[in-house]
Design an enzyme around this catalytic site. Structure first.
Site, PDB file in Angstrom:
ATOM      1  NE  ARG A 234      -4.306  -1.346   0.103  1.00 26.37           N
ATOM      2  CZ  ARG A 234      -4.426  -2.412  -0.691  1.00 26.37           C
ATOM      3  NH1 ARG A 234      -3.470  -2.749  -1.518  1.00 26.37           N
ATOM      4  NH2 ARG A 234      -5.546  -3.136  -0.667  1.00 26.37           N
ATOM      5  CD  GLU A 263      -3.217   3.153  -4.972  1.00 29.04           C
ATOM      6  OE1 GLU A 263      -2.015   2.849  -4.981  1.00 29.04           O
ATOM      7  OE2 GLU A 263      -4.133   2.302  -4.977  1.00 29.04           O
ATOM      8  CG  HIS A 295      -3.492  -0.996  -6.657  1.00 27.30           C
ATOM      9  ND1 HIS A 295      -3.768  -0.317  -5.495  1.00 27.30           N
ATOM     10  CD2 HIS A 295      -3.581  -2.309  -6.322  1.00 27.30           C
ATOM     11  CE1 HIS A 295      -4.030  -1.182  -4.524  1.00 27.30           C
ATOM     12  NE2 HIS A 295      -3.918  -2.411  -5.016  1.00 27.30           N
TER      13      HIS A 295
HETATM   14  P1  NAD Z   1      -1.408 -11.393   4.977  1.00 26.60           P
HETATM   15  O1  NAD Z   1      -2.364 -10.943   6.025  1.00 26.60           O
HETATM   16  O2  NAD Z   1      -1.386 -12.832   4.590  1.00 26.60           O
HETATM   17  O3  NAD Z   1       0.091 -10.988   5.399  1.00 26.60           O
HETATM   18  C1  NAD Z   1       0.431  -9.757   5.944  1.00 26.60           C
HETATM   19  C2  NAD Z   1       1.610  -9.960   6.881  1.00 26.60           C
HETATM   20  O4  NAD Z   1       2.010  -8.681   7.368  1.00 26.60           O
HETATM   21  C3  NAD Z   1       1.277 -10.835   8.092  1.00 26.60           C
HETATM   22  O5  NAD Z   1       2.237 -11.851   8.251  1.00 26.60           O
HETATM   23  C4  NAD Z   1       1.272  -9.844   9.255  1.00 26.60           C
HETATM   24  O6  NAD Z   1       1.678 -10.424  10.491  1.00 26.60           O
HETATM   25  C5  NAD Z   1       2.282  -8.825   8.753  1.00 26.60           C
HETATM   26  N1  NAD Z   1       2.188  -7.554   9.458  1.00 26.60           N
HETATM   27  C6  NAD Z   1       1.084  -6.944   9.955  1.00 26.60           C
HETATM   28  N2  NAD Z   1       1.425  -5.807  10.594  1.00 26.60           N
HETATM   29  C7  NAD Z   1       2.765  -5.706  10.510  1.00 26.60           C
HETATM   30  C8  NAD Z   1       3.699  -4.767  10.992  1.00 26.60           C
HETATM   31  N3  NAD Z   1       3.327  -3.718  11.740  1.00 26.60           N
HETATM   32  N4  NAD Z   1       5.004  -4.975  10.725  1.00 26.60           N
HETATM   33  C9  NAD Z   1       5.408  -6.056   9.999  1.00 26.60           C
HETATM   34  N5  NAD Z   1       4.571  -6.993   9.529  1.00 26.60           N
HETATM   35  C10 NAD Z   1       3.262  -6.812   9.774  1.00 26.60           C
HETATM   36  O7  NAD Z   1      -1.716 -10.465   3.728  1.00 26.60           O
HETATM   37  P2  NAD Z   1      -1.248 -10.709   2.215  1.00 26.60           P
HETATM   38  O8  NAD Z   1      -2.317 -11.433   1.482  1.00 26.60           O
HETATM   39  O9  NAD Z   1       0.126 -11.259   2.213  1.00 26.60           O
HETATM   40  O10 NAD Z   1      -1.272  -9.197   1.669  1.00 26.60           O
HETATM   41  C11 NAD Z   1      -0.352  -8.220   2.148  1.00 26.60           C
HETATM   42  C12 NAD Z   1      -0.773  -6.851   1.650  1.00 26.60           C
HETATM   43  O11 NAD Z   1      -0.573  -6.773   0.239  1.00 26.60           O
HETATM   44  C13 NAD Z   1      -2.271  -6.554   1.812  1.00 26.60           C
HETATM   45  O12 NAD Z   1      -2.552  -6.053   3.117  1.00 26.60           O
HETATM   46  C14 NAD Z   1      -2.537  -5.532   0.742  1.00 26.60           C
HETATM   47  O13 NAD Z   1      -2.399  -4.228   1.288  1.00 26.60           O
HETATM   48  C15 NAD Z   1      -1.440  -5.770  -0.285  1.00 26.60           C
HETATM   49  N6  NAD Z   1      -1.980  -6.235  -1.582  1.00 26.60           N
HETATM   50  C16 NAD Z   1      -1.666  -5.533  -2.709  1.00 26.60           C
HETATM   51  C17 NAD Z   1      -2.159  -5.958  -3.935  1.00 26.60           C
HETATM   52  C18 NAD Z   1      -1.815  -5.252  -5.228  1.00 26.60           C
HETATM   53  O14 NAD Z   1      -2.465  -5.496  -6.248  1.00 26.60           O
HETATM   54  N7  NAD Z   1      -0.806  -4.394  -5.280  1.00 26.60           N
HETATM   55  C19 NAD Z   1      -3.006  -7.067  -4.006  1.00 26.60           C
HETATM   56  C20 NAD Z   1      -3.294  -7.769  -2.836  1.00 26.60           C
HETATM   57  C21 NAD Z   1      -2.776  -7.346  -1.606  1.00 26.60           C
END
Ligand code: NAD
Length: 329
Positions: A234, A263, A295
């Site tokens: 993000r 964005e 994105h």
């Molecule tokens: P997920 O919940 O499986 O993994 C997120 C990880 O981040 C977890 O292991 C969690 O413990 C960790 N985390 C939370 N807070 C934290 C902190 N303060 N410091 C360090 N680590 C922390 O989620 P995911 O499916 O792996 O997705 C991750 C992120 O990717 C989503 O939240 C979303 O914002 C982003 N995303 C972007 C796109 C895109 O098209 N660009 C698409 C899907 C998801």
């Protein structure tokens, strides 16, 4: 259940229509949800939202007044919804917690290769009939240290690909992933140490109060000189002004950004023929060592099928049971 689908796009409508057929009655608009468009959902019990929608406190109150009780998010991320307010109003919110993490992980790897192997510069020269290689020297990924911030579903898929490349993996997360340690020998370290040691840092955590501007002037000053930063998570996790400074002073040699702090008014729309009045955005875009995309990391057929099927399953569950397994509190 009648559901009003905001921010529908050409890329996701066919998947949603196919999945909803015979199960859910959907009404669509290309418009984003905001306080001016909330009334469009009148007569529907549910709305289906995308990341570009805004479900703030004020907007939720308007949706509620128009009879909406269920909010199905077509995304993992949910920072665009005031969940405590929705819960206070008695509205239920559910997301799509999992859909092809490979889509985003593979995209992040593509960004690394494009930047490291200087594809952008190479194509620019190629179009000018210049095939000199002097400015196109990259580096092997084999043996390099990759720092992964957030080792959840996407971070894990990303780690496994880079483990296959022969990279050394270090991670930072609020909870360690034991299976990933077993599978890839990733070492968990504090964020400062991760930044000091990594040749490439990939951000894969959610945007929360704790992660807002996690990458700021202070953390950039810890990063290895000449490292690459990849952000497919993000935009708000990175302070854009501080990133520009780190690019200027050479701390960051290159950045791959699929998300951008401001964005919302820019991405997922066609601005052809118009000027985008955002100096930071234009500054980032003008640099040959910055790859800035709109994105689109999630944009594979498999991911879109996954998003559509879980969104419709969430609506089905609410209709049949009144509750749903992917509800957010
Ligand atoms: P997920 O919940 O499986 O993994 C997120 C990880 O981040 C977890 O292991 C969690 O413990 C960790 N985390 C939370 N807070 C934290 C902190 N303060 N410091 C360090 N680590 C922390 O989620 P995911 O499916 O792996 O997705 C991750 C992120 O990717 C989503 O939240 C979303 O914002 C982003 N995303 C972007 C796109 C895109 O098209 N660009 C698409 C899907 C998801």
């Amino acid at each position: 259940m009648k559901t009003f689908v905001y921010s529908i796009h050409g890329f996701d409508k066919p998947f949603i229509e196919k999945e909803a057929k015979g199960k859910q009655e959907l009404f669509y608009t290309e418009q984003h949800l905001n306080s001016e468009t909330a009334h469009l959902a009148k007569g529907c019990e549910a709305v289906a939202l995308f990341t570009s929608d805004n479900a703030s406190c004020e907007v939720l109150e308007k949706l509620y007044a128009n009879g909406v009780r269920f909010i199905a998010l077509r995304s993992v991320g949910h920072e665009h919804v005031d969940i405590p307010k929705a819960n206070e109003l008695g509205m239920k919110v559910a997301n799509v917690p999992t859909y092809s993490p490979y889509a985003i992980a593979e995209y992040a790897v593509a960004m690394i290769l494009i930047l490291n192997r200087k594809f952008l510069k190479g194509q620019e020269l190629n179009r000018k009939n210049n095939f000199l290689l002097d400015t196109l020297v990259g580096f092997d990924l084999y043996g390099k240290t990759i720092g992964i911030v957030g080792t959840g579903k996407i971070g894990t898929a990303f780690a496994k690909i880079l483990y296959g490349f022969g990279c050394k993996l270090i991670g930072y997360d609020i909870k360690e992933n034991g299976q990933l340690i077993h599978d890839t020998h990733i070492q968990y370290v504090p964020l400062n140490e991760l930044c000091e040691k990594s040749d490439i840092v990939s951000i894969n955590c959610p945007l929360t109060i704790e992660t807002k501007y996690m990458f700021n002037k202070s953390i950039f000053s810890k990063m290895k000189k000449g490292s690459i930063l990849i952000n497919t998570a993000r935009g708000g996790i990175v302070n854009t002004i501080d990133l520009l400074e780190a690019l200027d002073n050479g701390t960051i040699a290159a950045a791959g950004l699929d998300v951008y702090e401001y964005e919302k008014p820019i991405f997922f729309c066609d601005h052809e023929g118009n000027t985008i009045n955002d100096e930071l955005f234009q500054n980032l875009r003008s640099r040959s060592n910055v790859l800035l995309t709109g994105h689109q990391a999630f944009l594979t057929a498999e991911a879109l099928e996954g998003i559509a099927s879980t969104t419709i399953a969430n609506l089905n569950e609410w209709e049949k049971l009144g509750s749903c397994s992917n509800e957010l509190k």
